[in-house]
Design an enzyme around this catalytic site. Structure first.
Site, PDB file in Angstrom:
ATOM      1  N   HIS A  45     -84.502  27.508 -42.565  1.00 58.65           N
ATOM      2  CA  HIS A  45     -84.388  26.505 -43.630  1.00 58.65           C
ATOM      3  C   HIS A  45     -84.982  27.068 -44.922  1.00 58.65           C
ATOM      4  O   HIS A  45     -84.460  26.829 -46.023  1.00 58.65           O
ATOM      5  CB  HIS A  45     -85.143  25.225 -43.255  1.00 58.65           C
ATOM      6  CG  HIS A  45     -84.534  24.465 -42.115  1.00 58.65           C
ATOM      7  ND1 HIS A  45     -85.193  24.252 -40.935  1.00 58.65           N
ATOM      8  CD2 HIS A  45     -83.322  23.863 -41.990  1.00 58.65           C
ATOM      9  CE1 HIS A  45     -84.418  23.546 -40.118  1.00 58.65           C
ATOM     10  NE2 HIS A  45     -83.286  23.297 -40.729  1.00 58.65           N
ATOM     11  N   GLN A  60     -75.217  30.051 -41.160  1.00 59.86           N
ATOM     12  CA  GLN A  60     -74.121  30.580 -40.344  1.00 59.86           C
ATOM     13  C   GLN A  60     -74.354  30.353 -38.842  1.00 59.86           C
ATOM     14  O   GLN A  60     -73.418  30.372 -38.063  1.00 59.86           O
ATOM     15  CB  GLN A  60     -73.947  32.085 -40.661  1.00 59.86           C
ATOM     16  CG  GLN A  60     -72.988  32.867 -39.774  1.00 59.86           C
ATOM     17  CD  GLN A  60     -71.541  32.423 -39.904  1.00 59.86           C
ATOM     18  OE1 GLN A  60     -71.149  31.793 -40.899  1.00 59.86           O
ATOM     19  NE2 GLN A  60     -70.729  32.731 -38.894  1.00 59.86           N
ATOM     20  N   ASP A 116     -74.869  27.630 -37.428  1.00 54.14           N
ATOM     21  CA  ASP A 116     -74.011  26.477 -37.117  1.00 54.14           C
ATOM     22  C   ASP A 116     -72.628  26.757 -37.720  1.00 54.14           C
ATOM     23  O   ASP A 116     -72.172  26.052 -38.633  1.00 54.14           O
ATOM     24  CB  ASP A 116     -74.621  25.203 -37.706  1.00 54.14           C
ATOM     25  CG  ASP A 116     -75.983  24.919 -37.106  1.00 54.14           C
ATOM     26  OD1 ASP A 116     -76.067  24.774 -35.884  1.00 54.14           O
ATOM     27  OD2 ASP A 116     -76.971  24.884 -37.856  1.00 54.14           O
ATOM     28  N   SER A 157     -84.303  24.394 -34.639  1.00 56.72           N
ATOM     29  CA  SER A 157     -85.299  23.350 -34.390  1.00 56.72           C
ATOM     30  C   SER A 157     -85.417  23.084 -32.895  1.00 56.72           C
ATOM     31  O   SER A 157     -86.483  22.727 -32.395  1.00 56.72           O
ATOM     32  CB  SER A 157     -84.898  22.062 -35.106  1.00 56.72           C
ATOM     33  OG  SER A 157     -84.712  22.337 -36.474  1.00 56.72           O
ATOM     34  N   ARG A 158     -84.329  23.282 -32.163  1.00 54.28           N
ATOM     35  CA  ARG A 158     -84.339  22.977 -30.727  1.00 54.28           C
ATOM     36  C   ARG A 158     -85.068  24.040 -29.909  1.00 54.28           C
ATOM     37  O   ARG A 158     -85.308  23.838 -28.720  1.00 54.28           O
ATOM     38  CB  ARG A 158     -82.919  22.739 -30.225  1.00 54.28           C
ATOM     39  CG  ARG A 158     -82.381  21.387 -30.732  1.00 54.28           C
ATOM     40  CD  ARG A 158     -81.031  21.036 -30.154  1.00 54.28           C
ATOM     41  NE  ARG A 158     -80.676  19.659 -30.392  1.00 54.28           N
ATOM     42  CZ  ARG A 158     -79.851  19.239 -31.370  1.00 54.28           C
ATOM     43  NH1 ARG A 158     -79.310  20.097 -32.210  1.00 54.28           N
ATOM     44  NH2 ARG A 158     -79.577  17.954 -31.492  1.00 54.28           N
TER      45      ARG A 158
HETATM   46  O1  PAF Z   1     -77.431  21.113 -39.602  1.00 56.13           O
HETATM   47  C1  PAF Z   1     -78.079  20.041 -39.631  1.00 56.13           C
HETATM   48  O2  PAF Z   1     -79.317  20.046 -39.632  1.00 56.13           O
HETATM   49  C2  PAF Z   1     -77.332  18.722 -39.677  1.00 56.13           C
HETATM   50  O3  PAF Z   1     -76.176  18.770 -38.909  1.00 56.13           O
HETATM   51  C3  PAF Z   1     -77.028  18.247 -41.116  1.00 56.13           C
HETATM   52  C4  PAF Z   1     -76.092  19.202 -41.819  1.00 56.13           C
HETATM   53  C5  PAF Z   1     -78.328  18.117 -41.893  1.00 56.13           C
HETATM   54  C6  PAF Z   1     -76.349  16.874 -41.066  1.00 56.13           C
HETATM   55  O4  PAF Z   1     -77.164  15.919 -40.480  1.00 56.13           O
END
Ligand code: PAF
Length: 283
Positions: free
Chosen positions: A37, A148, A150, A186-187
């Site tokens: 992030h 990327q 996701d 995060s998981r």
């Molecule tokens: O990738 C994420 O954390 C979520 O899918 C998002 C894009 C914030 C939408 O809730």
């Protein structure tokens, strides 16, 4: 850094910036922030006059059996992690405001939302595209930043932005990995030390696939088999899918070309982890 919790206040601030012709970078997140992030936030900071970080654990993108109620929520820790990045606004809306009673409208990107992860998470991407549309409508960002890791999410959001004439640039940044190759997620917080170690099998399987492709292998089924063999060598890992697909339509491919997406989902303990690579510069 200002924390905003209401849609009205967020809209007012964004409107003011727009009238001043300022650019706005939006990094949408569900919190539980980590290094990946930070890379999105830092790039947003470089590219734009103002940066908004949204933190919203979006209920509509979780299937009923999934981890919505236990998803990590720790604002104090999130604020510590982003300290010094220079974010202008942290937008933390309430679910009741994002989904007011009587709410009936959703955004769906057909076909793309049913493939790969969508095959086992049938409502997930509709939840994502709906909430991202809401965030875009509230903030009207110049650019929005996604990872990327996701890959399917990024592909679907790009398609949605084009299809719905959204005036936002979708910026997708490379997957950030921990030292042992495991992608930040995060998981990963759900993993016990043993499971965290087992998760190394995921990047290892993709590295092997990449090496085979670099050596000239182009047959998708053989690469899939190799990935499967590596994942299955780890007793704690349960393979959910491997996809070798075209990166816009997400259609499965028999032959790997430049740009082909190789994506997988693996369950380890309570965590469902996804990762991917793309085949690049094949001659
Ligand atoms: O990738 C994420 O954390 C979520 O899918 C998002 C894009 C914030 C939408 O809730």
């Amino acid at each position: 850094m200002r924390v905003i919790k209401t849609l009205r206040e967020m809209q007012t601030v964004a409107k003011k910036w727009h009238t001043e012709n300022k650019t706005i970078g939006l990094v949408p997140t569900m919190g539980a922030l980590h290094t990946a992030h930070l890379s999105l936030l830092r790039k947003a900071k470089i590219d734009n006059d103002f940066v908004v970080l949204s933190i919203f654990v979006n209920p509509t993108q979780f299937e009923p059996s999934e981890d919505y109620h236990i998803y990590p929520r720790d604002l104090a820790r999130d604020l510590e992690i982003i300290d010094g990045v220079g974010i202008d606004i942290i937008f933390i809306p309430e679910a009741a405001d994002m989904y007011p009673s009587g709410f009936k409208t959703t955004v769906e990107v057909k076909e793309l939302s049913t493939r790969l992860c969508g095959a086992v998470r049938p409502n997930h991407f509709q939840g994502v595209t709906t909430v991202v549309t809401k965030l875009f409508n509230i903030i009207k960002p110049t650019r929005a930043y996604f990872g990327q890791k996701d890959a399917q999410q990024a592909i679907i959001i790009k398609r949605m932005a084009v299809d719905l004439h959204m005036e936002v640039e979708i910026v997708v940044l490379p997957t950030i990995r921990e030292e042992d190759g495991v992608a930040y997620s995060s998981r990963n917080l759900y993993l016990s030390p043993k499971e965290r170690q087992a998760a190394q099998v995921i990047p290892r399987s993709l590295e092997l696939a990449k090496a085979k492709i670099m050596q000239g292998e182009r047959v998708a089924s053989r690469i899939k088999q190799q990935i499967q063999d590596v994942i299955q060598s780890e007793p704690l890992a349960q393979l959910e899918y491997i996809s070798i697909c075209e990166p816009e339509s997400l259609s499965e491919l028999e032959i790997i070309n430049e740009g082909t997406l190789i994506a997988l989902a693996v369950r380890i303990g309570k965590a469902r982890l996804i990762d991917n690579i793309t085949a690049e510069e094949l001659s």
